[in-house]
Scaffold this motif. Structure first.
Motif, mmCIF file in Angstrom:
data_model
loop_
_atom_site.group_PDB
_atom_site.id
_atom_site.type_symbol
_atom_site.label_atom_id
_atom_site.label_comp_id
_atom_site.label_asym_id
_atom_site.label_seq_id
_atom_site.Cartn_x
_atom_site.Cartn_y
_atom_site.Cartn_z
ATOM 1 N N UNK A 118 0.816 -1.217 0.000
ATOM 2 C CA UNK A 118 0.000 0.000 0.000
ATOM 3 C C UNK A 118 0.847 1.263 0.000
ATOM 4 N N UNK A 119 1.939 1.245 0.754
ATOM 5 C CA UNK A 119 2.775 2.449 0.812
ATOM 6 C C UNK A 119 4.129 2.259 0.128
ATOM 7 N N UNK A 120 4.265 1.114 -0.552
ATOM 8 C CA UNK A 120 5.445 0.827 -1.374
ATOM 9 C C UNK A 120 6.761 0.984 -0.599
ATOM 10 N N UNK A 121 6.872 0.209 0.473
ATOM 11 C CA UNK A 121 8.092 0.243 1.271
ATOM 12 C C UNK A 121 8.298 -1.096 1.967
ATOM 13 N N UNK A 122 9.497 -1.268 2.502
ATOM 14 C CA UNK A 122 9.779 -2.455 3.305
ATOM 15 C C UNK A 122 10.118 -1.984 4.722
ATOM 16 N N UNK A 123 10.120 -2.896 5.662
ATOM 17 C CA UNK A 123 10.323 -2.551 7.067
ATOM 18 C C UNK A 123 11.476 -3.352 7.654
ATOM 19 N N UNK A 124 12.189 -2.739 8.591
ATOM 20 C CA UNK A 124 13.340 -3.387 9.227
ATOM 21 C C UNK A 124 12.925 -4.549 10.113
ATOM 22 N N UNK A 125 11.718 -4.440 10.709
ATOM 23 C CA UNK A 125 11.223 -5.523 11.555
ATOM 24 C C UNK A 125 9.698 -5.470 11.633
ATOM 25 N N UNK A 126 9.118 -6.514 12.190
ATOM 26 C CA UNK A 126 7.652 -6.637 12.241
ATOM 27 C C UNK A 126 7.012 -5.627 13.186
ATOM 28 N N UNK A 127 7.715 -5.223 14.246
ATOM 29 C CA UNK A 127 7.146 -4.247 15.179
ATOM 30 C C UNK A 127 7.036 -2.867 14.525
ATOM 31 N N UNK A 128 8.027 -2.490 13.756
ATOM 32 C CA UNK A 128 7.969 -1.221 13.029
ATOM 33 C C UNK A 128 6.845 -1.276 11.990
ATOM 34 N N UNK A 129 6.730 -2.413 11.317
ATOM 35 C CA UNK A 129 5.657 -2.590 10.339
ATOM 36 C C UNK A 129 4.289 -2.456 11.018
ATOM 37 N N UNK A 130 4.143 -3.055 12.204
ATOM 38 C CA UNK A 130 2.884 -2.976 12.936
ATOM 39 C C UNK A 130 2.574 -1.530 13.332
ATOM 40 N N UNK A 131 3.591 -0.805 13.800
ATOM 41 C CA UNK A 131 3.389 0.592 14.187
ATOM 42 C C UNK A 131 2.909 1.424 13.004
ATOM 43 N N UNK A 132 3.584 1.312 11.878
ATOM 44 C CA UNK A 132 3.201 2.060 10.683
ATOM 45 C C UNK A 132 1.810 1.634 10.221
ATOM 46 N N UNK A 133 1.520 0.351 10.319
ATOM 47 C CA UNK A 133 0.210 -0.168 9.909
ATOM 48 C C UNK A 133 -0.903 0.407 10.791
ATOM 49 N N UNK A 134 -0.657 0.512 12.086
ATOM 50 C CA UNK A 134 -1.651 1.082 12.999
ATOM 51 C C UNK A 134 -1.929 2.539 12.624
ATOM 52 N N UNK A 135 -0.869 3.307 12.387
ATOM 53 C CA UNK A 135 -1.038 4.720 12.029
ATOM 54 C C UNK A 135 -1.755 4.866 10.685
ATOM 55 N N UNK A 136 -1.361 4.078 9.723
ATOM 56 C CA UNK A 136 -1.963 4.116 8.389
ATOM 57 C C UNK A 136 -3.446 3.751 8.478
ATOM 58 N N UNK A 137 -3.737 2.693 9.226
ATOM 59 C CA UNK A 137 -5.112 2.224 9.371
ATOM 60 C C UNK A 137 -5.949 3.235 10.150
ATOM 61 N N UNK A 138 -5.358 3.879 11.141
ATOM 62 C CA UNK A 138 -6.061 4.905 11.901
ATOM 63 C C UNK A 138 -6.515 6.036 10.985
ATOM 64 N N UNK A 139 -5.635 6.496 10.124
ATOM 65 C CA UNK A 139 -6.003 7.549 9.172
ATOM 66 C C UNK A 139 -7.084 7.080 8.206
ATOM 67 N N UNK A 140 -6.977 5.833 7.757
ATOM 68 C CA UNK A 140 -7.961 5.257 6.841
ATOM 69 C C UNK A 140 -9.332 5.185 7.525
ATOM 70 N N UNK A 141 -9.356 4.734 8.786
ATOM 71 C CA UNK A 141 -10.607 4.651 9.533
ATOM 72 C C UNK A 141 -11.216 6.034 9.772
ATOM 73 N N UNK A 142 -10.374 7.021 10.089
ATOM 74 C CA UNK A 142 -10.870 8.388 10.270
ATOM 75 C C UNK A 142 -11.569 8.885 9.013
ATOM 76 N N UNK A 143 -10.977 8.608 7.878
ATOM 77 C CA UNK A 143 -11.563 9.016 6.606
ATOM 78 C C UNK A 143 -12.919 8.332 6.392
ATOM 79 N N UNK A 144 -12.991 7.043 6.673
ATOM 80 C CA UNK A 144 -14.241 6.291 6.514
ATOM 81 C C UNK A 144 -15.315 6.795 7.479
#
Length: 145
Positions: free
Chosen positions: A7-33
């Motif tokens: 979705x954001x065309x990037x890779x992550x150093x670890x799964x925890x960083x990926x989860x953090x970015x995913x939470x923020x991304x999803x939060x913005x997506x939910x706000x929009x919805x």
């Protein structure tokens, strides 16, 4: 199913960083919805939250209590309540003994609006989750906090 990496065309150093970015991304997506969902009702998600708090209170409560109970701590809560007053969805009342204290309560019109939202509460953007998955997600988010 979506993948945050794609979705954001990037890779992550670890799964925890990926989860953090995913939470923020999803939060913005939910706000929009949420904003899209509440637009036809003429209120914002934060105003909906205020109305639900007041409906649950059953009687007038202090403005500060409303602010403390809000899901999203809004520094503009007073302005949000001003708009709800302008729409006759809530009423304000000053305390007779302490003019600094203001009480608010939901009006009949506010209750009618909430009832119509309750009937139409079709959060279709959550339909990809089963009830069990939603419970697991909620538990994980509680654990994170």
């Amino acid at each position: 199913m979506g993948d945050i990496s794609k979705d954001i065309n990037t890779s992550f150093k670890n799964e925890k960083l990926k989860a953090l970015i995913n939470i923020k991304y999803t939060s913005n997506w939910l706000n929009s919805k949420e904003n899209e969902f509440f637009k036809p009702y003429g209120i914002s998600p934060q105003q909906y939250n205020i109305l639900r708090i007041l409906r649950g209170a059953k009687d007038k409560i202090k403005v500060q209590i409303v602010k403390d109970r809000m899901i999203e701590r809004a520094p503009n809560a007073t302005r949000l309540m001003d708009k709800l007053c302008d729409k006759s969805l809530i009423e304000r009342e000053r305390c007779e003994h302490d003019r600094r204290v203001v009480y608010v309560k939901i009006t009949k019109q506010g209750l009618v609006l909430l009832s119509s939202i309750d009937v139409d509460k079709t959060f279709t953007y959550l339909e990809n989750l089963t009830d069990g998955e939603a419970k697991t997600l909620s538990n994980l988010l509680d654990k994170l906090r």
